[in-house]
Motif scaffolding. Structure first.
Motif, PDB file in Angstrom:
ATOM      1  N   LYS A   1      -5.559  -4.088  -6.799  1.00  0.00           N
ATOM      2  CA  LYS A   1      -6.384  -3.840  -5.678  1.00  0.00           C
ATOM      3  C   LYS A   1      -4.943  -2.349  -5.241  1.00  0.00           C
ATOM      4  N   ILE A   2      -5.172  -1.864  -3.940  1.00  0.00           N
ATOM      5  CA  ILE A   2      -4.540  -1.576  -3.196  1.00  0.00           C
ATOM      6  C   ILE A   2      -4.101  -1.139  -2.097  1.00  0.00           C
ATOM      7  N   VAL A   3      -2.597  -2.157  -2.272  1.00  0.00           N
ATOM      8  CA  VAL A   3      -1.738  -2.462  -1.005  1.00  0.00           C
ATOM      9  C   VAL A   3      -0.601  -1.897  -0.269  1.00  0.00           C
ATOM     10  N   SER A   4      -0.689  -1.772   1.109  1.00  0.00           N
ATOM     11  CA  SER A   4       0.018  -0.704   1.630  1.00  0.00           C
ATOM     12  C   SER A   4       1.657  -1.804   1.962  1.00  0.00           C
ATOM     13  N   SER A   5       2.920  -0.893   2.187  1.00  0.00           N
ATOM     14  CA  SER A   5       4.304  -0.908   1.876  1.00  0.00           C
ATOM     15  C   SER A   5       3.978  -1.832   3.417  1.00  0.00           C
TER      16      SER A   5
END
Length: 293
Positions: A223-227
């Motif tokens: 998945k894409i995660v946010s910093s």
């Protein structure tokens, strides 16, 4: 005048060869040439080592280099190959903190598909190394006079069976002899013996692997995660100034490559929240990134 000349020679050596000053003793165990210039193979006066003789070490040509600069018996400065004797470094190379480098293994294996550890592993986190570090260059490396070699050219490390098993489980790169490389390059600068060094490396890696941060990252693989979200997870476990995230471009995606924990120089065997060093270089990951499955 003599001291000024010596300093000038050291400065010239530093410029030419990446010279590193060291303090210690070199005991010759074979007869070897003592070169005025090892690059030009110039040995004015045909100086050679005397077996059993002890020489004062001035430095080496570079961290991991093959050549030591020593003082000969006539007080001249000469170069000798490190394989010609035994090296004893008396003054440790200083460092300020440790970096525990942890790889996101799927990203590594996308780049290194032919590595033995990438053939059947489903590991997400992998121990890369425990690095004594300072903000001043050159960084500590090969601190006991070791010569940099291909990983498999080092001899087997003297670890007991239990520790070897733990290390292999947490550092898949042992299949490519990463453990040998890491010990000679970084462990030699830690002030620890090899068993203590890898006991602490494994303990701190497992501490992170069992952390809420690691569990969250594992649950978001693919998945894409946010910093911002990851920093919140980090803050719940420790402090954001003690961990940094490092990303690379891979198949047109920005992906997580490595996590670095910044730890105090005085590391207890059992990790705890007081082990963190409150400093971390800025993460290079953008606002969001992908966790390669």
């Amino acid at each position: 005048m003599t001291r000024l000349l010596v300093l000038l020679l050291l400065a010239l050596s530093s410029t030419s060869y990446g010279f590193r000053m060291l303090e210690g003793e070199f005991t010759a165990n074979k007869t070897c040439d003592l070169w005025c210039s090892f690059k030009k193979h110039r040995n004015t006066g045909n100086h050679q080592t005397a077996i059993g003789s002890i020489y004062r070490i001035m430095g080496d040509n570079k961290p991991g280099g093959e050549w030591l600069q020593i003082r000969d018996k006539d007080n001249s400065i000469r170069w000798v190959n490190k394989t010609c004797g035994n090296i004893k470094i008396n003054k440790p190379i200083p460092f300020d903190y440790f970096i525990l480098s942890i790889s996101w293994q799927p990203t590594f294996c996308k780049e290194q598909k032919n590595k033995p550890e990438c053939q059947s592993s489903n590991t997400l986190f992998a121990l890369h190394g425990l690095w004594p570090t300072t903000d001043k260059k050159p960084y500590p490396a090969y601190c006991q006079g070791q010569i940099a070699k291909p990983f498999g050219h080092y001899t087997t490390l003297p670890l007991d069976q239990e520790l070897s098993k733990k290390l292999s489980s947490n550092m898949p790169g042992t299949q490519s002899y990463l453990d040998r490389h890491e010990w000679h390059k970084h462990g030699s600068c830690s002030g620890m013996d090899v068993k203590t060094y890898y006991t602490k490396s494994v303990n701190y890696f497992q501490w992170f692997s069992d952390s809420p941060v690691a569990k969250q990252l594992k649950s978001h693989k693919g998945k894409i995660v946010s910093s911002k979200q990851v920093k919140q997870w980090i803050n719940q476990w420790s402090a954001s100034q003690s961990i940094s995230l490092h990303c690379i471009k891979q198949n047109n995606k920005t992906v997580l490559k490595e996590i670095r924990l910044y730890l105090k120089k005085e590391l207890p065997v059992s990790p705890n929240s007081q082990s963190f060093f409150q400093y971390a270089k800025r993460s290079n990951c953008p606002d969001s990134f992908y966790l390669t499955p």
